[in-house]
Every structure is written in structure tokens, then in C-alpha cells.
Design a protein around this motif. Structure first.
Motif, PDB file in Angstrom:
ATOM      1  N   SER A 134       8.610  -0.354  -0.014  1.00 58.30           N
ATOM      2  CA  SER A 134       9.756  -0.551   0.867  1.00 58.30           C
ATOM      3  C   SER A 134       9.601  -1.958   1.479  1.00 58.30           C
ATOM      4  O   SER A 134       9.109  -2.867   0.797  1.00 58.30           O
ATOM      5  CB  SER A 134       9.806   0.560   1.909  1.00 58.30           C
ATOM      6  N   ALA A 187       7.615  -3.491   3.700  1.00 55.29           N
ATOM      7  CA  ALA A 187       6.299  -4.127   3.786  1.00 55.29           C
ATOM      8  C   ALA A 187       5.717  -4.368   2.392  1.00 55.29           C
ATOM      9  O   ALA A 187       5.311  -5.486   2.063  1.00 55.29           O
ATOM     10  CB  ALA A 187       5.361  -3.261   4.625  1.00 55.29           C
ATOM     11  N   ASP A 204       5.085   3.648  -5.758  1.00 60.50           N
ATOM     12  CA  ASP A 204       5.806   4.378  -4.713  1.00 60.50           C
ATOM     13  C   ASP A 204       6.199   5.722  -5.319  1.00 60.50           C
ATOM     14  O   ASP A 204       6.395   5.832  -6.525  1.00 60.50           O
ATOM     15  CB  ASP A 204       7.064   3.611  -4.274  1.00 60.50           C
ATOM     16  N   ARG A 205       6.353   6.722  -4.454  1.00 63.15           N
ATOM     17  CA  ARG A 205       6.730   8.035  -5.007  1.00 63.15           C
ATOM     18  C   ARG A 205       8.173   8.029  -5.492  1.00 63.15           C
ATOM     19  O   ARG A 205       8.564   8.891  -6.281  1.00 63.15           O
ATOM     20  CB  ARG A 205       6.489   9.140  -3.999  1.00 63.15           C
ATOM     21  N   THR A 263      15.184   3.963   4.271  1.00 57.51           N
ATOM     22  CA  THR A 263      14.263   4.384   5.324  1.00 57.51           C
ATOM     23  C   THR A 263      14.685   3.893   6.704  1.00 57.51           C
ATOM     24  O   THR A 263      13.909   4.002   7.652  1.00 57.51           O
ATOM     25  CB  THR A 263      12.826   3.887   5.031  1.00 57.51           C
ATOM     26  N   SER A 264      15.902   3.318   6.838  1.00 53.21           N
ATOM     27  CA  SER A 264      16.274   2.855   8.184  1.00 53.21           C
ATOM     28  C   SER A 264      17.774   2.620   8.289  1.00 53.21           C
ATOM     29  O   SER A 264      18.497   2.710   7.304  1.00 53.21           O
ATOM     30  CB  SER A 264      15.520   1.568   8.535  1.00 53.21           C
ATOM     31  N   ALA A 265      18.220   2.261   9.527  1.00 51.48           N
ATOM     32  CA  ALA A 265      19.642   1.925   9.735  1.00 51.48           C
ATOM     33  C   ALA A 265      19.936   0.520   9.215  1.00 51.48           C
ATOM     34  O   ALA A 265      21.087   0.096   9.171  1.00 51.48           O
ATOM     35  CB  ALA A 265      19.991   2.011  11.216  1.00 51.48           C
ATOM     36  N   GLY A 275      19.258  -2.631  10.321  1.00 52.44           N
ATOM     37  CA  GLY A 275      19.722  -3.680  11.231  1.00 52.44           C
ATOM     38  C   GLY A 275      18.598  -4.694  11.400  1.00 52.44           C
ATOM     39  O   GLY A 275      17.427  -4.312  11.536  1.00 52.44           O
ATOM     40  N   VAL A 314       0.844   8.686  -3.963  1.00 52.07           N
ATOM     41  CA  VAL A 314      -0.526   8.320  -3.590  1.00 52.07           C
ATOM     42  C   VAL A 314      -1.126   9.474  -2.787  1.00 52.07           C
ATOM     43  O   VAL A 314      -0.557   9.907  -1.778  1.00 52.07           O
ATOM     44  CB  VAL A 314      -0.529   7.017  -2.760  1.00 52.07           C
ATOM     45  N   ASP A 370       4.823  -0.017   8.880  1.00 50.57           N
ATOM     46  CA  ASP A 370       4.629   1.156   9.750  1.00 50.57           C
ATOM     47  C   ASP A 370       3.204   1.709   9.663  1.00 50.57           C
ATOM     48  O   ASP A 370       2.708   2.317  10.613  1.00 50.57           O
ATOM     49  CB  ASP A 370       5.634   2.263   9.398  1.00 50.57           C
ATOM     50  N   GLY A 395      11.497  -2.370  12.909  1.00 52.88           N
ATOM     51  CA  GLY A 395      10.278  -2.484  12.099  1.00 52.88           C
ATOM     52  C   GLY A 395      10.477  -3.217  10.787  1.00 52.88           C
ATOM     53  O   GLY A 395       9.530  -3.336  10.011  1.00 52.88           O
ATOM     54  N   ILE A 396      11.685  -3.741  10.547  1.00 52.73           N
ATOM     55  CA  ILE A 396      11.917  -4.398   9.254  1.00 52.73           C
ATOM     56  C   ILE A 396      11.426  -5.839   9.299  1.00 52.73           C
ATOM     57  O   ILE A 396      10.647  -6.273   8.452  1.00 52.73           O
ATOM     58  CB  ILE A 396      13.414  -4.331   8.871  1.00 52.73           C
TER      59      ILE A 396
HETATM   60  C1  LIG Z   1      16.462   6.653  11.591  1.00 46.93           C
HETATM   61  C2  LIG Z   1      15.750   5.322  11.614  1.00 46.93           C
HETATM   62  C3  LIG Z   1      16.491   4.155  11.770  1.00 46.93           C
HETATM   63  C4  LIG Z   1      15.824   2.910  11.813  1.00 46.93           C
HETATM   64  N1  LIG Z   1      16.582   1.780  11.946  1.00 46.93           N
HETATM   65  C5  LIG Z   1      15.982   0.565  11.950  1.00 46.93           C
HETATM   66  C6  LIG Z   1      16.759  -0.623  12.012  1.00 46.93           C
HETATM   67  O1  LIG Z   1      17.999  -0.587  12.038  1.00 46.93           O
HETATM   68  N2  LIG Z   1      16.106  -1.817  12.033  1.00 46.93           N
HETATM   69  C7  LIG Z   1      14.739  -1.896  11.974  1.00 46.93           C
HETATM   70  O2  LIG Z   1      14.204  -3.013  12.001  1.00 46.93           O
HETATM   71  N3  LIG Z   1      13.967  -0.777  11.882  1.00 46.93           N
HETATM   72  C8  LIG Z   1      14.563   0.445  11.860  1.00 46.93           C
HETATM   73  N4  LIG Z   1      13.792   1.588  11.745  1.00 46.93           N
HETATM   74  C9  LIG Z   1      12.332   1.434  11.568  1.00 46.93           C
HETATM   75  C10 LIG Z   1      12.065   1.020  10.100  1.00 46.93           C
HETATM   76  O3  LIG Z   1      12.709   1.928   9.236  1.00 46.93           O
HETATM   77  C11 LIG Z   1      10.578   1.024   9.738  1.00 46.93           C
HETATM   78  O4  LIG Z   1       9.838   0.338  10.716  1.00 46.93           O
HETATM   79  C12 LIG Z   1      10.394   0.356   8.359  1.00 46.93           C
HETATM   80  O5  LIG Z   1      11.039   1.147   7.384  1.00 46.93           O
HETATM   81  C13 LIG Z   1       8.940   0.167   8.014  1.00 46.93           C
HETATM   82  O6  LIG Z   1       8.843  -0.335   6.704  1.00 46.93           O
HETATM   83  P1  LIG Z   1       7.582   0.053   5.793  1.00 46.93           P
HETATM   84  O7  LIG Z   1       7.777  -0.648   4.494  1.00 46.93           O
HETATM   85  O8  LIG Z   1       6.321  -0.165   6.539  1.00 46.93           O
HETATM   86  O9  LIG Z   1       7.651   1.642   5.622  1.00 46.93           O
HETATM   87  P2  LIG Z   1       8.766   2.562   4.973  1.00 46.93           P
HETATM   88  O10 LIG Z   1      10.075   1.854   4.962  1.00 46.93           O
HETATM   89  O11 LIG Z   1       8.658   3.879   5.651  1.00 46.93           O
HETATM   90  O12 LIG Z   1       8.302   2.703   3.466  1.00 46.93           O
HETATM   91  C14 LIG Z   1       7.187   3.438   3.069  1.00 46.93           C
HETATM   92  C15 LIG Z   1       7.256   3.586   1.551  1.00 46.93           C
HETATM   93  O13 LIG Z   1       6.118   4.316   1.125  1.00 46.93           O
HETATM   94  C16 LIG Z   1       6.504   5.351   0.250  1.00 46.93           C
HETATM   95  N5  LIG Z   1       5.531   6.440   0.386  1.00 46.93           N
HETATM   96  C17 LIG Z   1       5.235   7.127   1.494  1.00 46.93           C
HETATM   97  N6  LIG Z   1       4.243   8.010   1.241  1.00 46.93           N
HETATM   98  C18 LIG Z   1       3.935   7.854  -0.069  1.00 46.93           C
HETATM   99  C19 LIG Z   1       2.964   8.447  -0.931  1.00 46.93           C
HETATM  100  N7  LIG Z   1       2.107   9.398  -0.496  1.00 46.93           N
HETATM  101  N8  LIG Z   1       2.905   8.031  -2.210  1.00 46.93           N
HETATM  102  C20 LIG Z   1       3.742   7.075  -2.679  1.00 46.93           C
HETATM  103  N9  LIG Z   1       4.666   6.482  -1.917  1.00 46.93           N
HETATM  104  C21 LIG Z   1       4.757   6.862  -0.624  1.00 46.93           C
HETATM  105  C22 LIG Z   1       7.914   5.742   0.686  1.00 46.93           C
HETATM  106  O14 LIG Z   1       8.632   6.327  -0.390  1.00 46.93           O
HETATM  107  C23 LIG Z   1       8.482   4.378   1.097  1.00 46.93           C
HETATM  108  O15 LIG Z   1       9.116   3.706   0.032  1.00 46.93           O
HETATM  109  C24 LIG Z   1      14.413   2.842  11.703  1.00 46.93           C
HETATM  110  C25 LIG Z   1      13.675   4.032  11.547  1.00 46.93           C
HETATM  111  C26 LIG Z   1      14.338   5.246  11.485  1.00 46.93           C
HETATM  112  C27 LIG Z   1      13.518   6.490  11.284  1.00 46.93           C
END
Ligand SMILES: Cc1cc2nc3c(=O)[nH]c(=O)nc-3n(C[C@H](O)[C@H](O)[C@H](O)COP(=O)(O)OP(=O)(O)OC[C@H]3O[C@@H](n4cnc5c(N)ncnc54)[C@H](O)[C@@H]3O)c2cc1C
Length: 375
Positions: free
Chosen positions: A27, A29, A48-49, A57-59, A61, A125, A257, A269-270
Motif C-alpha cells: 500500500s 508505505a 501483499d495478500r 485502505t483510507s479516505a 485525503g 505474510v 502504520d 497516515g498517507i
Molecule cells: C476509514 C479510514 C480513513 C482514513 N483516511 C485517511 C485519509 O483521508 N488521509 C490519510 O492520510 N490517512 C487516512 N487514514 C489512515 C491511512 O489509511 C493509513 O495511515 C495508511 O493507509 C497507512 O499506510 P500503510 O501502507 O502503512 O498501511 P495500509 O494502507 O494499511 O497497507 C497495509 C498493506 O498490507 C497488507 N497486509 C496486511 N496484512 C498482511 C498480511 N498478513 N500479509 C500480506 N499482506 C498484508 C494489506 O493488504 C495492505 O495492502 C484513514 C484510515 C482509515 C481507517
């Protein structure tokens, strides 16, 4: 949107191999880290799964400048020069010193991925021993392992809701346009947290986030959608970490995250996933190119991560303080905070926590993915 494309059953062949870098999570990160390694010559495997961009995974913005500087404007949907804040006692519109935008998740992921030369496989994973990542399709080994798997931090010490420092968020994605970026600070929707409506072209993302993980947000997400005369359809939600964690632990790098990089109070968190993803990509590159040892890179990335702790702690203090104010005072606070000079000052400081200029400063010469913007 949740359309299932991921291979299942017999389609899932065995997956084993040795790589220079294994990035778990595709995603914001994970994809940002993978893109930073482009052209390094490293054998990079991303897993990724789900397929890339399959599960939003988010709104979605983000400060517009971040999209621009990352060369991701192709996924852009709408730009907002102001933020409208509703409280039970009145509404204020804050003219922002920089604009906020919404984007399309699958398009953004595919743009990030196009900028990378890594390999990708869908696999779940399950854990790790030493340098080997165990997936449901087999084992992947690499000296450099990245956990970008989100709040579960699967490759480190996990978090268990509702006792961990996690917020929770849920939103619906009804069709229908809108003009304003709006939030609600209103106990009718959530005792500690906020509701939002983020228009993104043909759809609007309406949701509720609670700083208290014990508060169930489903009912009030539907209530807010009803109040806005929007359909409560196409749900997406997740836990949201609100505490910075260690950036490196037991030879694994954490980003997004999984490292608690989502900002407390605003749950943004984006851009922080991009910001730390760029920093981590640079560290991994220096190992691949023989300029640092893995241990040095682990130490330096962990120190860079920790150097942000005081800013995250300030945001967390504000997150804890805001719900304690009586509702009437909240309206007064919002009105006072709405003064132009204060808005400019506070939003500029807020952007500094992970400023888009960082992406430019850390661009490699001739990097086609980086587009200069005025800071
Ligand atoms: C409802 C909601 C709205 C939000 N809106 C905003 C916004 O508008 N703006 C903003 O900046 N932030 C927003 N956030 C926060 C933002 O979504 C997160 O901070 C951001 O997605 C983090 O990115 P990441 O890549 O670390 O994790 P994630 O986006 O959570 O990605 C994790 C990835 O790991 C994969 N994964 C997880 N477990 C496994 C596993 N065991 N095996 C294989 N793959 C796996 C998932 O499929 C996913 O693709 C929002 C959060 C929520 C819940």
C-alpha cells in the motif's frame, strides 16, 4: 473498492526465493519504499495478500503538494482550499494556507507501482524467522526485510485491540459529488474523534473515526450518512495506530502504520507513509550499493524515526485534550482557531511534520517520478 481479484486455491503456486530486499505490504508505505529502490540493481520482492490497489485502505485525503511532488496527480480527484468544521453550536470554514486533495486509490497505487522495477506476488505474510519471511505460499529470504503491513506489525511485536493505542475508523463510499471538505466534531457521532465527508469526483467518502477503540463507529457512520442524505454503501474501515513505534526492531525495518507513522489527532497516515518510505528507501539503497552495513542502516533509520517522536507526542497530547473540552467550548475554540493568522500558522507547522519538500530534497538526479513544486 473491494472487488476480489486475488488468486485463490489451485491458482496459488508455491513461492520461494532469495532476494536482496523483501517488502511486505503493497500500500502507501510498501509501494513508496519499492519505488525508491528503482534502478538500484537490487532484487526486490514485494508481497501483499491482495493485488496492488485492490483494497482501499483510507479516505485518500492528502495535501495536494504531496501528490504533485510524487508525480501522482494522475490519480487526483478534487482539490479543497478550505476546511469546513461543524460543531453542534455552529460551523466555521477555515481558509487553508495550502490545499488538500482527494485521489483514487487503485490509480495512485498503480502509478506508484509503475515507477518501480520490483517483482510482486500476492501472498499472506504469516511471520518470520531470522532473514526468512514465511508466507502462505512459501518462504522468502533477504538480508533486508521491510514490514509495511499496517497496524498489525506482523513481523514485530503485534498490537491487540482494543487495549493497544489504536483509533478506529469506518467510512462508506456513496456515489454523488460534493464541493466541500467537511468534518464534524460532535458527540452525536463520536464522543472522542470526528466525522468527515471527503468528496472525490463522482463519489463521497463519509466516515467516523474514534480515538477510543472501544467506541463502535458503525452505527454513527450510518447516522452521519443518513444526516447527509447519502447511501451507507461500500464500507471500508480499519484500526488506526496513534502512537509512534520503533522504526527498526530485530533486523526488520518498519514503515507506515506498522511503525505508527499515522499522525495522532488527524489520523493522516498517507503523506507520512510516503515521507518515511522515502527515508527508508534511501537507507536500503545505501546498503545495496555497499555504502552502509545493514546494522548501520537499521540504526540510522531508527534514529531518524525517533527524531520525530516529540512532534507525534504533541499531536497525541492534542488528541487527548480536545475531547475533554465541553461541547460549547469546542465551538469557541474552533471559532478562535479559525482566525486567518492562526490557521496559517498552525497548518504550516502541521505540514512541516512531513513536508513535501522532503521528497524533492531526497530525489535522485534525473528521477522522473519527482515533480518540483513551490514549497
Ligand atoms: C476509514 C479510514 C480513513 C482514513 N483516511 C485517511 C485519509 O483521508 N488521509 C490519510 O492520510 N490517512 C487516512 N487514514 C489512515 C491511512 O489509511 C493509513 O495511515 C495508511 O493507509 C497507512 O499506510 P500503510 O501502507 O502503512 O498501511 P495500509 O494502507 O494499511 O497497507 C497495509 C498493506 O498490507 C497488507 N497486509 C496486511 N496484512 C498482511 C498480511 N498478513 N500479509 C500480506 N499482506 C498484508 C494489506 O493488504 C495492505 O495492502 C484513514 C484510515 C482509515 C481507517
Amino acid at each position: 473498492m473491494p472487488t476480489r481479484r486475488t488468486a485463490r486455491g489451485a491458482e496459488r503456486t508455491r513461492l520461494n526465493g532469495d532476494f536482496d530486499v523483501v517488502i511486505c505490504g503493497a500500500s502507501f508505505a510498501g509501494l513508496a519504499v519499492a519505488r525508491e529502490l528503482r534502478g538500484s540493481g537490487a532484487r526486490v520482492m514485494v508481497v501483499d495478500r491482495y493485488e496492488i490497489g485492490e483494497r482501499q485502505t483510507s479516505a485518500c485525503g492528502i495535501p495536494t503538494q504531496w501528490l504533485r511532488v510524487m508525480g501522482l496527480m494522475g490519480a487526483h480527484r478534487q482539490e479543497f482550499p478550505r476546511l469546513v468544521i461543524h460543531t453542534p453550536h455552529g460551523t466555521s470554514a477555515l481558509d487553508l494556507p495550502w490545499t488538500f486533495s482527494t485521489f483514487d486509490y487503485p490509480e495512485l497505487c498503480s502509478l506508484l507501482w509503475e515507477g518501480s522495477d520490483a517483482a510482486f506476488e500476492t501472498a499472506k505474510v504469516n511471520g518470520r524467522s531470522g532473514d526468512t519471511v514465511h508466507t502462505d505460499r512459501g518462504d522468502l529470504t533477504a538480508p533486508l526485510v521491510v514490514d509495511a503491513l499496517g497496524w498489525r506489525r506482523v513481523l514485530g511485536g503485534g498490537y491487540q485491540p482494543p487495549d493497544a493505542p489504536l483509533s478506529r475508523g469506518l467510512e462508506v463510499h456513496p456515489w454523488g459529488a460534493g464541493d466541500e471538505l467537511e468534518i464534524w466534531i460532535d458527540r452525536r457521532y463520536v464522543p472522542a474523534g470526528y466525522g468527515w465527508s471527503f468528496p472525490a469526483g463522482e463519489e463521497t467518502r463519509v466516515g467516523v473515526g474514534s480515538f477510543d477503540p472501544r467506541f463502535h463507529v458503525k452505527e454513527t457512520t450510518v447516522l452521519l450518512a443518513d444526516d447527509l442524505e447519502r447511501d451507507a454503501v461500500r464500507y471500508q474501515g480499519n484500526w488506526i495506530p496513534h502512537k509512534l513505534r520503533r522504526g527498526a526492531e530485530d533486523r526488520v525495518f518498519f514503515c507506515g502504520d506498522s511503525a505508527g507513522h499515522c499522525l495522532p489527532l488527524t489520523a493522516e497516515g498517507i503523506r507520512t507513509a510516503f515521507y518515511f518510505g522515502i527515508a527508508l528507501g534511501e537507507e536500503l539503497r545505501s546498503v545495496v550499493e555497499g555504502r552502509k552495513t545493514r546494522d548501520q542502516a537499521l540504526r540510522d533509520y531508527a534514529a531518524f524515526n525517533d527524531s520525530h517522536e516529540w512532534k507525534f507526542n504533541w499531536m497525541l497530547r492534542a488528541q487527548r485534550a480536545v475531547p475533554r473540552f465541553p461541547a460549547r467550548m469546542q465551538r469557541g475554540l474552533v471559532a478562535a482557531a479559525g482566525r486567518k493568522r492562526f490557521v496559517d500558522w498552525s497548518f504550516r507547522h502541521y505540514l512541516e511534520i512531513a513536508h513535501p519538500r522532503f521528497a524533492m530534497e531526497h530525489a535522485r538526479t534525473g528521477d522522473p517520478a519527482r515533480v518540483p513544486v513551490a514549497a
